[in-house]
Scaffold this motif. Structure first.
Motif, PDB file in Angstrom:
ATOM      1  N   ILE A  40       0.868  -1.171   0.000  1.00 45.01           N
ATOM      2  CA  ILE A  40       0.000   0.000   0.000  1.00 45.01           C
ATOM      3  C   ILE A  40       0.906   1.222   0.000  1.00 45.01           C
ATOM      4  CG2 ILE A  40      -1.851   1.232   1.186  1.00 45.01           C
ATOM      5  CD1 ILE A  40      -2.549  -1.670   0.219  1.00 45.01           C
ATOM      6  N   MET A  41       0.633   2.157  -0.918  1.00 40.51           N
ATOM      7  CA  MET A  41       1.457   3.356  -1.055  1.00 40.51           C
ATOM      8  C   MET A  41       0.572   4.589  -0.938  1.00 40.51           C
ATOM      9  SD  MET A  41       4.239   2.209  -3.897  1.00 40.51           S
ATOM     10  CE  MET A  41       5.454   3.359  -3.252  1.00 40.51           C
ATOM     11  N   LYS A  42       1.188   5.674  -0.451  1.00 41.87           N
ATOM     12  CA  LYS A  42       0.409   6.872  -0.195  1.00 41.87           C
ATOM     13  C   LYS A  42       1.189   8.112  -0.615  1.00 41.87           C
ATOM     14  CE  LYS A  42      -2.323   9.010   3.356  1.00 41.87           C
ATOM     15  NZ  LYS A  42      -2.739   9.096   4.708  1.00 41.87           N
ATOM     16  N   ASN A  43       0.447   9.075  -1.184  1.00 46.65           N
ATOM     17  CA  ASN A  43       0.963  10.401  -1.507  1.00 46.65           C
ATOM     18  C   ASN A  43      -0.105  11.371  -1.034  1.00 46.65           C
ATOM     19  OD1 ASN A  43       1.522  12.897  -2.688  1.00 46.65           O
ATOM     20  ND2 ASN A  43       2.416  11.985  -4.513  1.00 46.65           N
ATOM     21  N   GLU A  44       0.152  12.051   0.090  1.00 45.79           N
ATOM     22  CA  GLU A  44      -0.831  12.897   0.746  1.00 45.79           C
ATOM     23  C   GLU A  44      -2.081  12.065   1.042  1.00 45.79           C
ATOM     24  OE1 GLU A  44      -1.350  16.736  -1.047  1.00 45.79           O
ATOM     25  OE2 GLU A  44       0.790  17.115  -1.077  1.00 45.79           O
ATOM     26  N   ASN A  45      -3.250  12.436   0.493  1.00 41.61           N
ATOM     27  CA  ASN A  45      -4.472  11.665   0.741  1.00 41.61           C
ATOM     28  C   ASN A  45      -4.755  10.619  -0.319  1.00 41.61           C
ATOM     29  OD1 ASN A  45      -5.250  12.778   3.213  1.00 41.61           O
ATOM     30  ND2 ASN A  45      -6.117  14.569   2.213  1.00 41.61           N
ATOM     31  N   CYS A  46      -3.873  10.482  -1.300  1.00 42.68           N
ATOM     32  CA  CYS A  46      -4.062   9.489  -2.367  1.00 42.68           C
ATOM     33  C   CYS A  46      -3.434   8.166  -1.943  1.00 42.68           C
ATOM     34  CB  CYS A  46      -3.411   9.961  -3.661  1.00 42.68           C
ATOM     35  SG  CYS A  46      -4.114  11.478  -4.299  1.00 42.68           S
ATOM     36  N   VAL A  47      -4.228   7.100  -2.013  1.00 42.47           N
ATOM     37  CA  VAL A  47      -3.764   5.779  -1.608  1.00 42.47           C
ATOM     38  C   VAL A  47      -3.948   4.817  -2.780  1.00 42.47           C
ATOM     39  CG1 VAL A  47      -4.069   3.874   0.026  1.00 42.47           C
ATOM     40  CG2 VAL A  47      -4.413   6.241   0.789  1.00 42.47           C
ATOM     41  N   ILE A  48      -2.879   4.071  -3.072  1.00 44.29           N
ATOM     42  CA  ILE A  48      -2.957   3.015  -4.081  1.00 44.29           C
ATOM     43  C   ILE A  48      -2.424   1.725  -3.474  1.00 44.29           C
ATOM     44  CG2 ILE A  48      -2.801   4.505  -6.121  1.00 44.29           C
ATOM     45  CD1 ILE A  48       0.160   3.765  -6.319  1.00 44.29           C
ATOM     46  N   GLY A  49      -2.980   0.629  -3.894  1.00 40.00           N
ATOM     47  CA  GLY A  49      -2.468  -0.676  -3.515  1.00 40.00           C
ATOM     48  C   GLY A  49      -1.869  -1.333  -4.746  1.00 40.00           C
ATOM     49  N   LEU A  50      -0.699  -1.907  -4.596  1.00 41.27           N
ATOM     50  CA  LEU A  50      -0.052  -2.655  -5.673  1.00 41.27           C
ATOM     51  C   LEU A  50      -0.159  -4.131  -5.325  1.00 41.27           C
ATOM     52  CD1 LEU A  50       3.211  -0.501  -5.997  1.00 41.27           C
ATOM     53  CD2 LEU A  50       1.012  -0.188  -7.181  1.00 41.27           C
ATOM     54  N   PHE A  51      -0.749  -4.916  -6.227  1.00 41.17           N
ATOM     55  CA  PHE A  51      -0.984  -6.333  -5.976  1.00 41.17           C
ATOM     56  C   PHE A  51      -0.511  -7.138  -7.177  1.00 41.17           C
ATOM     57  CE2 PHE A  51      -3.973  -3.959  -3.448  1.00 41.17           C
ATOM     58  CZ  PHE A  51      -3.971  -4.622  -2.230  1.00 41.17           C
ATOM     59  N   GLN A  52       0.471  -7.981  -6.964  1.00 37.13           N
ATOM     60  CA  GLN A  52       0.999  -8.819  -8.043  1.00 37.13           C
ATOM     61  C   GLN A  52       0.440 -10.229  -7.915  1.00 37.13           C
ATOM     62  OE1 GLN A  52       5.300  -8.721  -8.594  1.00 37.13           O
ATOM     63  NE2 GLN A  52       5.271 -10.824  -9.316  1.00 37.13           N
ATOM     64  N   GLY A  53      -0.296 -10.672  -8.956  1.00 34.82           N
ATOM     65  CA  GLY A  53      -0.790 -12.045  -9.008  1.00 34.82           C
ATOM     66  C   GLY A  53      -1.945 -12.352  -8.082  1.00 34.82           C
ATOM     67  N   MET A  54      -2.665 -11.344  -7.600  1.00 38.58           N
ATOM     68  CA  MET A  54      -3.745 -11.602  -6.651  1.00 38.58           C
ATOM     69  C   MET A  54      -5.127 -11.490  -7.271  1.00 38.58           C
ATOM     70  SD  MET A  54      -2.397 -10.002  -3.134  1.00 38.58           S
ATOM     71  CE  MET A  54      -0.902 -10.607  -2.385  1.00 38.58           C
ATOM     72  N   PHE A  55      -5.283 -10.714  -8.321  1.00 44.23           N
ATOM     73  CA  PHE A  55      -6.564 -10.584  -9.003  1.00 44.23           C
ATOM     74  C   PHE A  55      -6.319 -10.145 -10.431  1.00 44.23           C
ATOM     75  CE2 PHE A  55      -5.911  -7.010  -6.065  1.00 44.23           C
ATOM     76  CZ  PHE A  55      -5.754  -5.958  -6.944  1.00 44.23           C
ATOM     77  N   GLU A  56      -7.359 -10.228 -11.273  1.00 42.83           N
ATOM     78  CA  GLU A  56      -7.204  -9.996 -12.703  1.00 42.83           C
ATOM     79  C   GLU A  56      -7.318  -8.538 -13.118  1.00 42.83           C
ATOM     80  OE1 GLU A  56      -9.711 -12.521 -15.044  1.00 42.83           O
ATOM     81  OE2 GLU A  56      -9.315 -14.251 -13.760  1.00 42.83           O
TER      82      GLU A  56
END
Length: 123
Positions: A40-56
């Motif tokens: 899980i990565m964050k830049n101020e209030n923006c949050v993204i999750g990076l997931f390799q091989g977990m969903f399509e």
């Protein structure tokens, strides 16, 4: 209806390459475990999750009960109440929360364009 914290969960091919790319955009690791292929990565209030091989697909994610810092909110709309409202609006659920339980649960819906939306309550 309060959906909680919002993030985008990205299906990535190479989590290390993606982590490096998003760090160049100012994101910093906030949670997760890169050795388990999720971060899980964050830049101020923006949050993204990076997931390799977990969903399509990439997934829009909401976390009832959390703010953008993954801190518990004092009051929030329980996922089971959200689920009841979605059903009353005629929205088809791909997966459902067990309405006989309380606490952590999740559900998945799709928008008209096939974008998946995950509501993931952790408390």
């Amino acid at each position: 209806m309060k959906l909680g914290a919002f993030s985008v969960s990205l299906n990535v091919k190479d989590i290390h390459l993606s982590k490096s790319f998003y760090e160049k955009l100012g994101f910093q690791a906030f949670g997760g475990d890169i050795t388990q292929n999720w971060l899980i990565m964050k830049n101020e209030n923006c949050v993204i999750g990076l997931f390799q091989g977990m969903f399509e697909k990439n997934i829009l994610t909401f976390n009832p009960g959390w703010n953008q810092n993954a801190e518990n909110l004092e009051t929030f709309t329980d996922i089971r109440d959200i689920q009841k409202q979605l059903k009353s609006e005629g929205i088809k659920l791909l997966t459902e929360a067990d309405e006989a339980t309380n606490g952590p649960a999740h559900l998945i819906i799709e928008d008209p364009d096939g974008n998946q939306i995950l509501l993931d309550q952790h408390r």
